[in-house]
Design a protein around this motif. Structure first.
Motif, mmCIF file in Angstrom:
data_model
loop_
_atom_site.group_PDB
_atom_site.id
_atom_site.type_symbol
_atom_site.label_atom_id
_atom_site.label_comp_id
_atom_site.label_asym_id
_atom_site.label_seq_id
_atom_site.Cartn_x
_atom_site.Cartn_y
_atom_site.Cartn_z
ATOM 1 N N LEU A 1 83.326 -42.483 31.292
ATOM 2 C CA LEU A 1 83.164 -43.755 30.609
ATOM 3 C C LEU A 1 84.252 -43.899 29.551
ATOM 4 O O LEU A 1 84.551 -42.954 28.815
ATOM 5 C CB LEU A 1 81.787 -43.813 29.940
ATOM 6 N N ALA A 2 84.860 -45.073 29.459
ATOM 7 C CA ALA A 2 85.928 -45.303 28.484
ATOM 8 C C ALA A 2 85.877 -46.742 28.000
ATOM 9 O O ALA A 2 85.575 -47.652 28.768
ATOM 10 C CB ALA A 2 87.292 -45.008 29.099
ATOM 11 N N PHE A 3 86.155 -46.936 26.721
ATOM 12 C CA PHE A 3 86.222 -48.273 26.138
ATOM 13 C C PHE A 3 87.666 -48.676 25.813
ATOM 14 O O PHE A 3 88.061 -49.807 26.063
ATOM 15 C CB PHE A 3 85.416 -48.343 24.836
ATOM 16 N N THR B 1 79.702 -37.454 26.099
ATOM 17 C CA THR B 1 79.020 -37.031 24.872
ATOM 18 C C THR B 1 77.631 -36.550 25.268
ATOM 19 O O THR B 1 77.074 -36.997 26.281
ATOM 20 C CB THR B 1 78.903 -38.172 23.837
ATOM 21 N N GLU B 2 77.066 -35.670 24.458
ATOM 22 C CA GLU B 2 75.878 -34.915 24.885
ATOM 23 C C GLU B 2 74.641 -35.778 25.130
ATOM 24 O O GLU B 2 74.084 -35.797 26.227
ATOM 25 C CB GLU B 2 75.562 -33.837 23.844
ATOM 26 N N ARG B 3 74.167 -36.488 24.103
ATOM 27 C CA ARG B 3 72.901 -37.206 24.236
ATOM 28 C C ARG B 3 73.030 -38.406 25.178
ATOM 29 O O ARG B 3 72.140 -38.665 25.989
ATOM 30 C CB ARG B 3 72.418 -37.667 22.861
ATOM 31 N N ALA B 4 74.142 -39.127 25.081
ATOM 32 C CA ALA B 4 74.345 -40.259 25.988
ATOM 33 C C ALA B 4 74.408 -39.797 27.430
ATOM 34 O O ALA B 4 73.923 -40.482 28.340
ATOM 35 C CB ALA B 4 75.617 -41.016 25.610
ATOM 36 N N SER B 5 74.979 -38.618 27.665
ATOM 37 C CA SER B 5 75.040 -38.071 29.017
ATOM 38 C C SER B 5 73.644 -37.786 29.557
ATOM 39 O O SER B 5 73.347 -38.042 30.724
ATOM 40 C CB SER B 5 75.878 -36.788 29.022
ATOM 41 N N GLU B 6 72.769 -37.270 28.696
ATOM 42 C CA GLU B 6 71.377 -37.009 29.108
ATOM 43 C C GLU B 6 70.664 -38.318 29.460
ATOM 44 O O GLU B 6 69.945 -38.394 30.475
ATOM 45 C CB GLU B 6 70.634 -36.292 27.989
ATOM 46 N N GLN C 1 82.732 -37.661 17.042
ATOM 47 C CA GLN C 1 83.813 -36.816 17.568
ATOM 48 C C GLN C 1 85.159 -37.168 16.940
ATOM 49 O O GLN C 1 85.913 -36.289 16.512
ATOM 50 C CB GLN C 1 83.904 -36.966 19.091
ATOM 51 N N LEU C 2 85.470 -38.452 16.890
ATOM 52 C CA LEU C 2 86.755 -38.874 16.337
ATOM 53 C C LEU C 2 86.864 -38.548 14.850
ATOM 54 O O LEU C 2 87.926 -38.142 14.369
ATOM 55 C CB LEU C 2 86.947 -40.379 16.560
#
Length: 373
Positions: A233-235, A303-308, A343-344
């Motif tokens: 996923l990318a914005f 990212t961890e939680r969004a991936s879950e 992260q950024l």
């Protein structure tokens, strides 16, 4: 024949109404959604200096203004043949994430959630953000705080919380300090917790109203979205990938090559242009974009939680076609936006001082500039 008019249509970003034509047998024969579509920015920009585009285009919209700002800045990068330094790219992405936090929070909590939280059988007069504020004040404050953090990120990184100004040809006009980095990092971490609270409320509602969601039915189309690293996923950047209604890849191309794949059709009843895939034709080549498209086109959220959350979403809905699932997709992207902002901001490179590549030589000599004026 009977005409039914629904006006005004509320909970949209603008003004609209719906008219429905019902025949003598009581069946709907036609329906129209009326909204002012023309913006006219193509005309506003004619004759303007190209470097002014990033300042002019954000005025298209007061909600998604950062996307227009960043898109215009990236276009001017290409016009001048400039590559923004790494720090500038991180700042631009962070700026864009601020918009997603603000915009997705606004759309989900203020425009979409009232129907889910209050329920379809509730009093329509209470089925709005004020109803949520009265019946579930904690959720209402979660929405307001999440949106506020997005605006604060936009204000610090973009120079203004509305219509940012710092993205310029070749990079950014200013960076952020270590103190601002620490301030925004704390806010981004708070946003992760706030979005989690929203998820805890919303996820059971999508299960509760699964039959109502299914009742709307699917609208099968192609989908287009940015993608990175083979499916992330990318914005901010990446290639454009287009898939068909079953998930098969149709096109993948660099954004600057879009005219080779996309055309626009004009209809006599609308000011709006209708993009479609030129190799397929109109209307079969219609495609959707946005949150639902991004979760269909990509197969990973880094990212961890969004991936879950994404894994659960895919298990339940697979290749999602139902328009109501845009709401669920936005909630997942809201989590990604908060986590990616963390992260950024944990990367000290974001406070770097090399934030703009400048022209190595003037585009015109003084004599040429004088002649052109």
């Amino acid at each position: 024949m009977k005409n039914i008019e629904i006006a005004p249509v509320s909970r949209i970003e603008g003004h609209a109404k719906i008219t429905v034509q019902v025949d003598d047998s009581g069946n709907v024969s036609d329906a129209h959604f009326h909204v002012m579509e023309i913006r006219g920015f193509e005309k506003f920009l004619e004759g303007a200096a190209v470097e002014e585009a990033p300042r002019i285009t954000p005025r298209i919209c007061g909600v998604c203004q950062t996307a227009h700002h960043i898109a215009a800045a990236k276009a001017t990068d290409q016009v001048f043949g400039l590559q923004p330094p790494e720090t500038a790219q991180k700042l631009r992405e962070l700026l864009l994430l601020g918009q997603y936090l603000h915009s997705h929070a606004l759309h989900f909590y203020f425009l979409s959630a009232p129907d889910l939280v209050m329920g379809p059988e509730s009093d329509p007069a209470m089925r709005n953000v004020l109803g949520i504020l009265k019946t579930n004040p904690e959720l209402a404050m979660t929405a307001i705080k999440t949106r506020k953090i997005g605006q604060e990120i936009t204000g610090i990184v973009g120079g203004k919380p509305i219509s940012p100004v710092t993205a310029i040809p070749g990079g950014q006009s200013r960076g952020i300090t270590s103190e601002q980095q620490s301030e925004l990092l704390a806010k981004a971490k708070d946003a992760v917790g706030l979005v989690e609270k929203g998820v805890e409320v919303a996820k059971p509602l999508f299960a509760k109203y699964a039959d109502e969601i299914e009742l709307l039915g699917s609208v099968e189309t192609h989908f287009g979205a940015l993608t990175k690293n083979g499916g992330d996923l990318a914005f901010y950047d990446g290639d454009v990938k287009v898939i068909d209604a079953t998930g098969n890849s149709v096109h993948e191309f660099a954004p600057e090559s879009y005219l080779e794949y996309i055309e626009e059709k004009v209809q006599p009843w609308s000011y709006m242009k209708f993009p479609y895939l030129k190799q397929i034709g109109f209307p079969e080549g219609n495609y959707r974009v946005g949150a639902l498209a991004r979760l269909n086109v990509n197969n990973n959220i880094p990212t961890e939680r969004a991936s879950e959350l994404y894994a659960e979403y895919k298990e339940n809905f697979g290749m999602a076609q139902n328009p109501l699932l845009y709401h669920y997709a936005r909630l997942i992207e809201l989590m990604y936006s908060a986590e990616r902002a963390v992260q950024l901001l944990e990367d000290d490179g974001i406070t770097g001082t090399e934030i703009r590549q400048k022209l190595s030589e003037p585009l015109m000599t003084k004599a040429e500039a004088k002649e052109s004026s």
